[in-house]
Design a protein around this motif. Sequence first.
Motif, PDB file in Angstrom:
ATOM      1  N   LEU C 102      75.375 137.034  -3.648  1.00 45.39           N
ATOM      2  CA  LEU C 102      74.370 136.068  -4.349  1.00 45.39           C
ATOM      3  C   LEU C 102      75.537 134.751  -4.604  1.00 45.39           C
ATOM      4  O   LEU C 102      74.658 133.262  -4.495  1.00 45.39           O
ATOM      5  CB  LEU C 102      73.539 136.276  -5.536  1.00 45.39           C
ATOM      6  CG  LEU C 102      72.328 137.102  -5.556  1.00 45.39           C
ATOM      7  CD1 LEU C 102      71.620 137.098  -7.013  1.00 45.39           C
ATOM      8  CD2 LEU C 102      71.239 136.197  -5.059  1.00 45.39           C
ATOM      9  N   ALA C 103      76.348 135.000  -5.035  1.00 39.32           N
ATOM     10  CA  ALA C 103      77.100 133.705  -5.327  1.00 39.32           C
ATOM     11  C   ALA C 103      78.432 133.557  -3.696  1.00 39.32           C
ATOM     12  O   ALA C 103      77.927 132.121  -3.510  1.00 39.32           O
ATOM     13  CB  ALA C 103      78.677 134.219  -5.598  1.00 39.32           C
ATOM     14  N   TYR C 104      78.295 134.239  -2.609  1.00 36.49           N
ATOM     15  CA  TYR C 104      78.524 133.815  -1.810  1.00 36.49           C
ATOM     16  C   TYR C 104      77.907 134.885  -0.668  1.00 36.49           C
ATOM     17  O   TYR C 104      78.593 135.674   0.058  1.00 36.49           O
ATOM     18  CB  TYR C 104      80.004 134.279  -1.282  1.00 36.49           C
ATOM     19  CG  TYR C 104      80.785 133.228  -2.500  1.00 36.49           C
ATOM     20  CD1 TYR C 104      81.321 131.718  -1.973  1.00 36.49           C
ATOM     21  CD2 TYR C 104      80.899 134.191  -3.905  1.00 36.49           C
ATOM     22  CE1 TYR C 104      81.969 131.628  -3.339  1.00 36.49           C
ATOM     23  CE2 TYR C 104      82.104 133.347  -4.430  1.00 36.49           C
ATOM     24  CZ  TYR C 104      82.583 132.075  -4.177  1.00 36.49           C
ATOM     25  OH  TYR C 104      83.164 131.480  -4.997  1.00 36.49           O
ATOM     26  N   PRO C 105      76.614 134.041  -0.113  1.00 36.85           N
ATOM     27  CA  PRO C 105      76.021 134.764   0.513  1.00 36.85           C
ATOM     28  C   PRO C 105      76.329 134.860   2.364  1.00 36.85           C
ATOM     29  O   PRO C 105      76.133 135.461   3.044  1.00 36.85           O
ATOM     30  CB  PRO C 105      74.515 134.013   1.125  1.00 36.85           C
ATOM     31  CG  PRO C 105      74.910 132.622   0.067  1.00 36.85           C
ATOM     32  CD  PRO C 105      76.000 132.789  -0.428  1.00 36.85           C
ATOM     33  N   ASP C 106      77.335 133.515   2.698  1.00 39.85           N
ATOM     34  CA  ASP C 106      77.712 132.909   3.981  1.00 39.85           C
ATOM     35  C   ASP C 106      78.930 134.250   3.846  1.00 39.85           C
ATOM     36  O   ASP C 106      79.405 134.697   5.338  1.00 39.85           O
ATOM     37  CB  ASP C 106      79.088 132.251   3.874  1.00 39.85           C
ATOM     38  CG  ASP C 106      79.636 131.866   2.152  1.00 39.85           C
ATOM     39  OD1 ASP C 106      79.547 131.697   1.201  1.00 39.85           O
ATOM     40  OD2 ASP C 106      80.598 131.635   2.944  1.00 39.85           O
ATOM     41  N   ALA C 108      78.681 137.122   5.305  1.00 40.23           N
ATOM     42  CA  ALA C 108      77.800 138.200   5.125  1.00 40.23           C
ATOM     43  C   ALA C 108      78.168 138.823   6.919  1.00 40.23           C
ATOM     44  O   ALA C 108      78.963 137.777   7.429  1.00 40.23           O
ATOM     45  CB  ALA C 108      76.552 137.529   5.495  1.00 40.23           C
ATOM     46  N   ALA C 109      77.534 139.534   7.538  1.00 38.24           N
ATOM     47  CA  ALA C 109      77.935 139.521   8.772  1.00 38.24           C
ATOM     48  C   ALA C 109      77.221 139.098  10.009  1.00 38.24           C
ATOM     49  O   ALA C 109      75.905 138.364   9.545  1.00 38.24           O
ATOM     50  CB  ALA C 109      78.021 141.024   9.327  1.00 38.24           C
ATOM     51  N   TYR C 155      66.559 138.090   1.130  1.00 37.93           N
ATOM     52  CA  TYR C 155      67.239 135.662   1.123  1.00 37.93           C
ATOM     53  C   TYR C 155      67.881 135.632  -0.121  1.00 37.93           C
ATOM     54  O   TYR C 155      66.952 135.518  -0.733  1.00 37.93           O
ATOM     55  CB  TYR C 155      65.674 134.995   1.957  1.00 37.93           C
ATOM     56  CG  TYR C 155      66.181 134.069   2.552  1.00 37.93           C
ATOM     57  CD1 TYR C 155      67.331 134.076   3.914  1.00 37.93           C
ATOM     58  CD2 TYR C 155      66.491 132.955   1.717  1.00 37.93           C
ATOM     59  CE1 TYR C 155      67.973 132.656   4.208  1.00 37.93           C
ATOM     60  CE2 TYR C 155      66.427 131.395   2.166  1.00 37.93           C
ATOM     61  CZ  TYR C 155      67.540 131.946   2.673  1.00 37.93           C
ATOM     62  OH  TYR C 155      68.307 130.270   3.941  1.00 37.93           O
ATOM     63  N   PRO C 156      69.074 134.890   0.068  1.00 35.89           N
ATOM     64  CA  PRO C 156      69.771 134.395   1.372  1.00 35.89           C
ATOM     65  C   PRO C 156      70.209 135.614   1.253  1.00 35.89           C
ATOM     66  O   PRO C 156      71.518 135.356   2.471  1.00 35.89           O
ATOM     67  CB  PRO C 156      70.324 133.218  -0.016  1.00 35.89           C
ATOM     68  CG  PRO C 156      70.504 133.311  -1.290  1.00 35.89           C
ATOM     69  CD  PRO C 156      69.458 134.214  -1.240  1.00 35.89           C
ATOM     70  N   ASP C 160      73.327 137.756  10.687  1.00 39.45           N
ATOM     71  CA  ASP C 160      72.692 136.616  11.591  1.00 39.45           C
ATOM     72  C   ASP C 160      72.899 137.616  12.823  1.00 39.45           C
ATOM     73  O   ASP C 160      74.056 138.189  12.780  1.00 39.45           O
ATOM     74  CB  ASP C 160      73.408 135.424  11.124  1.00 39.45           C
ATOM     75  CG  ASP C 160      73.021 135.063   9.666  1.00 39.45           C
ATOM     76  OD1 ASP C 160      71.813 134.570   9.266  1.00 39.45           O
ATOM     77  OD2 ASP C 160      74.490 134.912   8.547  1.00 39.45           O
ATOM     78  N   ARG C 174      69.040 134.536   9.145  1.00 42.06           N
ATOM     79  CA  ARG C 174      68.498 135.198   8.571  1.00 42.06           C
ATOM     80  C   ARG C 174      67.065 134.402   7.709  1.00 42.06           C
ATOM     81  O   ARG C 174      66.595 135.161   7.466  1.00 42.06           O
ATOM     82  CB  ARG C 174      69.721 136.134   7.426  1.00 42.06           C
ATOM     83  CG  ARG C 174      69.449 134.733   6.290  1.00 42.06           C
ATOM     84  CD  ARG C 174      70.755 135.416   4.982  1.00 42.06           C
ATOM     85  NE  ARG C 174      72.010 134.805   6.174  1.00 42.06           N
ATOM     86  CZ  ARG C 174      72.969 135.384   5.585  1.00 42.06           C
ATOM     87  NH1 ARG C 174      73.651 135.524   4.372  1.00 42.06           N
ATOM     88  NH2 ARG C 174      74.659 134.950   6.696  1.00 42.06           N
TER      89      ARG C 174
END
Lengths: 307, 363, 181
Positions: C102-106, C108-109, C155-156, C160, C174
Motif C-alpha cells: 500500500l505504501a509502494y504499489p509501484d 509490483a510485477a 487496487y492500487p 501490470d 492494473r
Amino acid sequence: MKLQELTKPWAAFNYGFLDESAKRELRRRILKAIAIPGCQVPYASREVPMARGWGTGGLQVTLTLLKPASVVKVIDQGADDSVNASSIRKFFGRVGGVVETEDTGKATIVQSRHRIPEEKLREDQVLVLQVPNPEPLRPVQPDISIARDMHGDADYGQLWLVLYEQLVKSGRIMQGAEYPSLVNGRYVITPSPIPRWDVPKLNQADHLTILSAGREKRLYAVPPYTKVEPLVFDDVPYRVEDHHDKTCYRSNVTGYFVNELPQEDGSSAYELSDSHFGIKHIRKAEGEPVEIGDTWYKNGRMTDDRA
Amino acid sequence: MAYVATRGGEHAIEQAERLFRSDLGTITRDRVETVRDNFPYLVDRLMGEASLYEPDLAALALAQAGGDLYEAVLLLRAYRTTQPRIAIAEPVTQPDLFTVRRVSAAFKDIPGGQILGPTLDYSHRLLQVHVLMGEDYTPEPVIPAAEPAPATQPSLTDWQKAQGLIADHPVETVSPEKIPDLTREPLLFPAPRAHKLQSLARADTGGTLALGYSTMRGYGDVHPTVNELRLGEAPVRLRHPRGTVFSAGRVRVSQAEIISKSKSLELGFSATFGWNEVKVIAAAALDLASTRPDAHPASTEEFVLYHTEPVESSGFCIHFKLPHYVTFQSALDAIRDAKANGNAATAATGAKKLPTKEQEVAL
Amino acid sequence: MTLSLLPTADDSRTNATFEEMMWALSRPGIVRTLPAGGLAAMAESLIDRECSFHVEDDVEFEHALKRSGARAVSLSEAEYVFTVIDTEEKVSRHAVLRTGTLAYPDEAATLFAPARFGFGQGLRLTGPGIKDSLTIAVDGIDPSFWQMRERAIRYPLGFDVYLVDGDDVIGLPRSTKIEVL
C-alpha cells in the motif's frame, strides 16, 4: 561478462543528456505511474545541468521522451518567452536537436510550469508538468513517510478538514493554485501549481499528463480519459478564478486565464496568460492564416460535456 | 504588435550569462591547476558534496563557477550523473586506510597511537598580513619523527568490541550489485543504512554542521565524544573480470566515529571523500542522534537527510526568484472574493468579529 | 562543448520502443506496434542491473537478459516477468506475482506474455485511458488468467500486463477493469 560489454565509446555527453541507465529508470517509473494514476512513484532523480526547483523533474521526463523528431513547447506561467522556459527550451535544442515550437497544436511534448495551455491537447500529445511539491498532504503532514501511509489508506480526511475550515473562516475555499484533486477515485494529487482554472482540463482529457518533481524525486501521471475531480463539497461547487469576463488588452480576447497588470492610475489591465494563444489571436486579426485550436473554455466557461 | 517579442527572454538570459562569464574571464588549464593546487581543502569539500572524486574536474567546476560552491557542486553532480558505473570497488576497512591523521578523544592513548598529522587545530589563527606587503610567508620545515608512524592503523572499535563495550553488530554480506545507491534509486524512509551514510557523505557541509551543532548543543540527548577521527587515503581496489583484485589508485577520505556516553555506548559514523573534519564529525553526530527512537524533530533521519542535500536545498532556495505570478493571481482572486463577501456579510449583519472557534465547529 | 545531437541506433531503438510501451499502457487495449525487436526490444529499453526478472521456460532469452546485468530471481520476487500463460496450469503458477504494498504499489510485477490479437476471447475493457469502453479479442491466453488477475488485483495493488504479438503490443495496467465476454 566483460567490462567492455558494460561500456561504450567515450562521449562527453549522451543524446538527451541523460545516460541510458537513467532513461531506463525513468521509463520504468513512468510506466508504473501510468498504471496507477495519481500514485506518486519515487525515482532516483539524477542531477541535471539546472538547479533543483527549476524544472529538473519535468526536464528528466522530457529528456527521456526526446527524439530528434520531437516538437517541444516549453512554457512558464503560460509564456514561451519567460526566462526559464527559454533556458529549458534552449537546452532541449542543445542536447536533443529537437524542433522547438510555441504553438500548442504543433508540439508533441509540452513542458510547462504552472499552466495548461488554453487550446485542447490531443491524444498524441504529452503534457509534462513541473512540480515543486508533489505531496498534497504536505500542509497537514510534513513527514513524507507518514503521508505515504496516508495515501496507502486513502486517508484524506485532514485535507477535507482544511477546506472545510477555509469555508467556515472565509466563506469560501481559499485554496489558490495546486488545488488537491482526486484521480481515478483513488489518489489525491496536487496538480502542480496550476490555477484552479486549469484543473478541469485534466479531467477525461485526450492527452497524457506526466507530473514530475525532480527535487522531491517523485513522479505521477494522469493518463488520457481519466477522472480528475477537485476536492469539493456536494453543496459548494468548485470555483475557478473569476476571469471569464476579463479582456486581454493586447489581443482583445475575452474569457481565458489572464495576468493582471497593475496600472499607475490604480486600475488593472489584463493580458492573456497563455502568451502564444494571444499571439495567434493577434495574427489572425491581422489577417494571417493562423489555426487556433479548439479550447477547453468557451465564452469564459468550461465546456465539460464529459462525465 | 508589442506582444510578439517572444524571444526577448532568450536574449536577456543569454546576455545575463555572458555578463557573469565575462566578469570571470577566460578559464584556462593553468587557472584550473592553480585552483587545484592552492585550495586542496576546498577541492576536497567539493568532491565530497559532489560525490565525485576527481580533483581536476572539481577545480574546473570551482573555476567555472567563480568559487560559488553550490554552483560547483551542481556542475560536478550533473557531470557525474552522465557517467556510466562500470565497476564497484572492494570494501575498505579501517586497517586498509593509509592514515595520516588519527585522533581519539575517548582515550589518552590508543592502540596504534594518536597521530596528529597535518592540522591547524593548535595553531594561532593569525592572518599573515605582511604577505600583502610583499613579504613571503614560508612555513617552517617539518622535523621528521625519529620513528615514522606506521602507514596503517588498527580500528579502535575492534578493541572496544573485544572488550564488550560496544555491541558487535553482525556485518551483513551484500553482493556489490545489491548495495543500495541513492544516485540510482530514490531515498525512501526508513532509509537503508547505506542510503543514510551515502546521503550524509554527499551532504552540504554547512547544513550538516548547522543540524549537527543543534544536536550537540542540546536538541537531542546525544552527548558526543569523538571516538576516532581519521584522515587518510583509501585504496581503490577493483576486481578484474578474471577475478584478480588490483589497485586503481587512492582517494583522500575522512571518517569519524562519534560515541555516545549516555546509557550505553553507541556509535555514530560518517565518512566522505576528501579531508573535511567538520563535516564528518557533525554527520556522525547526526547519524547517532537520528538513530534514537525519540530523536528531536531536527535530528530525525528524514529531516536531516532531506535538508542537508546541497543541490536540492540550494536549488529550491534560489528558485523563488522565478516568476510565480500565476499562483499569486490564483490566490489574489480568492482573497478578493472572500473580502468582498466578508464586507457584504459585515454590512448585512453589522457583525464585526469572526465566529469563535466553538461557533465554527457548530456551523 | 561536445554535445551529441544525434542519437545512436541504440538510443533510437530503445526510445521508440518505450514510446510505444508508454502509449500502450496509457491507452489500454489499443494495439501499438514496436519499431522492431518484439519482447527483446521491450526488455532492452527497460531492464538493467538495477532490476530483477524472471523468465519461464526460455533459457536462451533468460541468458540474454542476464547480460543486461539484471538479476534472475524467482517468479514471486521478479519485477519483470516474461512468461507464457496459455494453459490453466501455467496461469496458476503466476498467482504469486508481486503486487506491491500500500505504501509502494509501484513495487509490483510487470508481466509480458505472448498472445495473438484480433480473434479468440472477447474482453471488454473500462478504466483510465479508455474512452467509455473498448472491446478486444485475444488468443493464446488461458481464460483462467482473467480470473486470476482479478483476484490478484486489490487496487492500487496489482500487477501490470503487456500482451505481445510479434511487434504488436497491448498494455493492460492494473487500473483496467476487464469483463470476459
